[in-house]
Design a protein around this motif. Structure first.
Motif, PDB file in Angstrom:
ATOM      1  N   ALA A   1       0.829  -1.208   0.000  1.00  0.00           N
ATOM      2  CA  ALA A   1       0.000   0.000   0.000  1.00  0.00           C
ATOM      3  C   ALA A   1       0.866   1.261   0.000  1.00  0.00           C
ATOM      4  CB  ALA A   1      -0.915   0.004   1.215  1.00  0.00           C
ATOM      5  N   PRO A   2       0.370   2.348  -0.563  1.00  0.00           N
ATOM      6  CA  PRO A   2       1.129   3.606  -0.554  1.00  0.00           C
ATOM      7  C   PRO A   2       1.387   4.088   0.875  1.00  0.00           C
ATOM      8  CG  PRO A   2      -0.728   3.712  -2.082  1.00  0.00           C
ATOM      9  CD  PRO A   2      -0.904   2.470  -1.287  1.00  0.00           C
ATOM     10  N   ALA A   3       2.469   4.818   1.032  1.00  0.00           N
ATOM     11  CA  ALA A   3       2.800   5.379   2.344  1.00  0.00           C
ATOM     12  C   ALA A   3       1.662   6.269   2.829  1.00  0.00           C
ATOM     13  CB  ALA A   3       4.093   6.178   2.252  1.00  0.00           C
ATOM     14  N   GLY A   4       1.336   6.137   4.093  1.00  0.00           N
ATOM     15  CA  GLY A   4       0.295   6.971   4.680  1.00  0.00           C
ATOM     16  C   GLY A   4      -1.114   6.458   4.486  1.00  0.00           C
ATOM     17  N   ALA A   5      -1.278   5.303   3.830  1.00  0.00           N
ATOM     18  CA  ALA A   5      -2.618   4.766   3.581  1.00  0.00           C
ATOM     19  C   ALA A   5      -3.300   4.394   4.889  1.00  0.00           C
ATOM     20  CB  ALA A   5      -2.532   3.543   2.674  1.00  0.00           C
ATOM     21  N   HIS A   6      -4.622   4.527   4.887  1.00  0.00           N
ATOM     22  CA  HIS A   6      -5.446   4.032   5.990  1.00  0.00           C
ATOM     23  C   HIS A   6      -6.054   2.705   5.557  1.00  0.00           C
ATOM     24  CE1 HIS A   6      -5.993   7.368   9.046  1.00  0.00           C
ATOM     25  NE2 HIS A   6      -5.153   7.884   8.158  1.00  0.00           N
ATOM     26  N   PHE A   7      -6.156   1.777   6.506  1.00  0.00           N
ATOM     27  CA  PHE A   7      -6.648   0.436   6.226  1.00  0.00           C
ATOM     28  C   PHE A   7      -7.949   0.177   6.982  1.00  0.00           C
ATOM     29  CE2 PHE A   7      -2.120   0.528   5.624  1.00  0.00           C
ATOM     30  CZ  PHE A   7      -1.906  -0.219   4.470  1.00  0.00           C
ATOM     31  N   TYR A   8      -8.872  -0.518   6.314  1.00  0.00           N
ATOM     32  CA  TYR A   8     -10.178  -0.838   6.893  1.00  0.00           C
ATOM     33  C   TYR A   8     -10.463  -2.306   6.606  1.00  0.00           C
ATOM     34  CZ  TYR A   8     -10.521   4.240   6.664  1.00  0.00           C
ATOM     35  OH  TYR A   8     -10.268   5.583   6.794  1.00  0.00           O
ATOM     36  N   CYS A   9     -10.850  -3.057   7.635  1.00  0.00           N
ATOM     37  CA  CYS A   9     -11.099  -4.477   7.450  1.00  0.00           C
ATOM     38  C   CYS A   9     -12.368  -4.888   8.168  1.00  0.00           C
ATOM     39  CB  CYS A   9      -9.915  -5.299   7.969  1.00  0.00           C
ATOM     40  SG  CYS A   9     -10.070  -7.079   7.686  1.00  0.00           S
ATOM     41  N   CYS A  10     -13.181  -5.688   7.495  1.00  0.00           N
ATOM     42  CA  CYS A  10     -14.364  -6.286   8.106  1.00  0.00           C
ATOM     43  C   CYS A  10     -14.534  -7.675   7.511  1.00  0.00           C
ATOM     44  CB  CYS A  10     -15.607  -5.437   7.847  1.00  0.00           C
ATOM     45  SG  CYS A  10     -17.088  -6.044   8.709  1.00  0.00           S
ATOM     46  N   GLY A  11     -14.670  -8.674   8.373  1.00  0.00           N
ATOM     47  CA  GLY A  11     -14.782 -10.037   7.886  1.00  0.00           C
ATOM     48  C   GLY A  11     -14.789 -11.019   9.024  1.00  0.00           C
TER      49      GLY A  11
ATOM     50  N   CYS B   1      -0.731  -5.542  10.514  1.00  0.00           N
ATOM     51  CA  CYS B   1      -0.684  -4.092  10.735  1.00  0.00           C
ATOM     52  C   CYS B   1       0.045  -3.697  12.020  1.00  0.00           C
ATOM     53  CB  CYS B   1      -2.104  -3.533  10.782  1.00  0.00           C
ATOM     54  SG  CYS B   1      -3.004  -3.641   9.219  1.00  0.00           S
ATOM     55  N   THR B   2       0.763  -4.636  12.638  1.00  0.00           N
ATOM     56  CA  THR B   2       1.358  -4.350  13.960  1.00  0.00           C
ATOM     57  C   THR B   2       2.367  -3.198  13.929  1.00  0.00           C
ATOM     58  OG1 THR B   2       2.928  -6.143  13.540  1.00  0.00           O
ATOM     59  CG2 THR B   2       1.015  -6.654  14.918  1.00  0.00           C
ATOM     60  N   GLN B   3       3.003  -2.975  12.785  1.00  0.00           N
ATOM     61  CA  GLN B   3       4.011  -1.923  12.707  1.00  0.00           C
ATOM     62  C   GLN B   3       3.441  -0.569  12.280  1.00  0.00           C
ATOM     63  OE1 GLN B   3       7.117  -2.629  13.858  1.00  0.00           O
ATOM     64  NE2 GLN B   3       6.172  -4.611  14.291  1.00  0.00           N
ATOM     65  N   LEU B   4       2.146  -0.524  12.026  1.00  0.00           N
ATOM     66  CA  LEU B   4       1.533   0.727  11.569  1.00  0.00           C
ATOM     67  C   LEU B   4       1.018   1.543  12.749  1.00  0.00           C
ATOM     68  CD1 LEU B   4      -0.580  -0.553   8.548  1.00  0.00           C
ATOM     69  CD2 LEU B   4       1.616   0.619   8.469  1.00  0.00           C
ATOM     70  N   PRO B   5       0.958   2.866  12.600  1.00  0.00           N
ATOM     71  CA  PRO B   5       0.341   3.693  13.645  1.00  0.00           C
ATOM     72  C   PRO B   5      -1.121   3.279  13.840  1.00  0.00           C
ATOM     73  CG  PRO B   5       1.523   5.056  12.045  1.00  0.00           C
ATOM     74  CD  PRO B   5       1.457   3.673  11.474  1.00  0.00           C
ATOM     75  N   PRO B   6      -1.563   3.111  15.076  1.00  0.00           N
ATOM     76  CA  PRO B   6      -2.933   2.640  15.331  1.00  0.00           C
ATOM     77  C   PRO B   6      -4.014   3.495  14.674  1.00  0.00           C
ATOM     78  CG  PRO B   6      -1.635   2.617  17.354  1.00  0.00           C
ATOM     79  CD  PRO B   6      -0.805   3.303  16.317  1.00  0.00           C
ATOM     80  N   GLU B   7      -3.753   4.794  14.519  1.00  0.00           N
ATOM     81  CA  GLU B   7      -4.783   5.660  13.950  1.00  0.00           C
ATOM     82  C   GLU B   7      -5.027   5.387  12.466  1.00  0.00           C
ATOM     83  OE1 GLU B   7      -0.853   8.029  14.030  1.00  0.00           O
ATOM     84  OE2 GLU B   7      -1.973   6.668  15.346  1.00  0.00           O
ATOM     85  N   ARG B   8      -4.165   4.591  11.841  1.00  0.00           N
ATOM     86  CA  ARG B   8      -4.362   4.244  10.431  1.00  0.00           C
ATOM     87  C   ARG B   8      -4.941   2.838  10.244  1.00  0.00           C
ATOM     88  NH1 ARG B   8       1.375   4.841   8.266  1.00  0.00           N
ATOM     89  NH2 ARG B   8       0.475   3.573   6.583  1.00  0.00           N
TER      90      ARG B   8
END
Length: 318
Positions: free
Chosen positions: A186-196, A208-215
């Motif tokens: 994914a591009p830098a700074g992307a926000h991720f959304y998951c439902c399943g 996503c453990t290494q990503l900022p929680p707000e993303r």
């Protein structure tokens, strides 16, 4: 406290895929419905005091209707089966107005949406809103086969050949979704959304453990942990002074309802936040998926539908 219930009329019920129907609802007396944003859900007030939540799948720009999709779950708690079998076009139903616990980030340069099965429902509204606003998005959809991918034709039409939609079919090993790779690409700074389903959510969180929680955004259908039903503790209701024993096999919500205590609740699975109750004293045994880790550590609130107590007494703001 939830807003006053709305009366809505069932304008259309449609078979979307095996065991999945969509329900289109309009205001019972005509006119506009309360506005909503992508990721929002409505609560149906069903017979037997059941309250069930379903994500809105239509474009939030539409104020004349709400559309939800319901997966029939014969082994569930009865809400989905009732909505499949009982309502008829023209019937008036009661709902609570939309609430959003899974909102889009307004400043995201790129939104990466990840869905599995019926988890596509909140993402449908997100895709519609992002596309209408001219914002960049990508959708990764997991399904057993293209035939099992609900709303696939609509999603392909929204994609319009731009390559923003990727279908991952579990029966075809070469296209099985690699969540770690999806996140890494994914591009830098992307926000991720998951439902399943639970396994997808767990894998997503690991990726996503290494990503900022707000993303990192997610919505579960049910809590990852089993509800606390060991019992063996006492509730004290701060406002009334009433003391209630929680017996083995019962949740806090069960014990309160058995004693005629009026409390708000909806999903009964620790994901929607409706039953959040203040904690005055004691140590909750948190089993929900609504509170953050910081909020759980603070022990100021508890989801009474699924959480229990680690202390012999739990004093609640009731």
């Amino acid at each position: 406290m939830p807003d006053k219930p709305l009366k809505v009329r069932l304008r259309q019920i449609r078979l979307e895929a095996q065991d999945i129907v969509s329900l289109e609802l309009v205001a019972a007396q005509g006119g506009a419905l309360p506005a909503f944003t992508a990721g929002a859900h409505i609560d149906f007030l069903l017979p037997g005091e059941k309250i069930r939540s379903y994500s809105l799948i239509n474009d939030p720009a539409e104020t004349h209707r709400y559309v939800v999709a319901v997966l029939r779950e014969p082994e569930g708690k009865g809400g989905s089966v009732w909505l499949h079998d009982r309502p008829r076009v023209g019937d008036v139903l009661e709902i609570h107005p939309p609430v959003n616990d899974f909102a889009l980030a307004a400043d995201a340069a790129e939104s990466v949406l990840i869905g599995g099965g019926i988890g596509i429902t909140p993402l449908m509204a997100m895709v519609r809103q992002l596309d209408r606003e001219g914002r960049s998005w990508r959708l990764h959809l997991a399904a057993r086969s293209p035939q099992h991918a609900v709303f696939l034709d609509e999603l392909r039409a929204l994609d319009a050949g731009r390559g923003r939609l990727t279908l991952h079919c579990g029966a075809e090993d070469q296209s099985r979704m690699d969540l770690a790779q999806v996140v890494a690409n994914a591009p830098a700074g992307a926000h991720f959304y998951c439902c399943g389903p639970a396994r997808m959510i767990d894998a997503y969180q690991s990726a996503c453990t290494q990503l900022p929680p707000e993303r990192v955004h997610l919505e579960r259908f049910a809590a990852a942990s089993e509800a606390a039903t060991a019992g063996g503790f006492e509730l004290v209701l701060q406002r009334s002074g009433q003391r209630i024993a929680v017996m083995p096999g019962k949740t806090i919500l069960d014990a309160l309802l058995d004693q005629g205590v009026s409390v708000q609740y909806a999903c009964s699975a620790g994901v929607c936040g409706t039953c959040m109750t203040g904690v005055i004293e004691g140590e909750p045994d948190h089993r929900d998926e609504y509170l953050t880790e910081e909020e759980r550590s603070a022990n100021r609130h508890i989801m009474i539908c699924c959480s229990g107590s680690k202390s012999p007494t739990l004093v609640l703001d009731l």
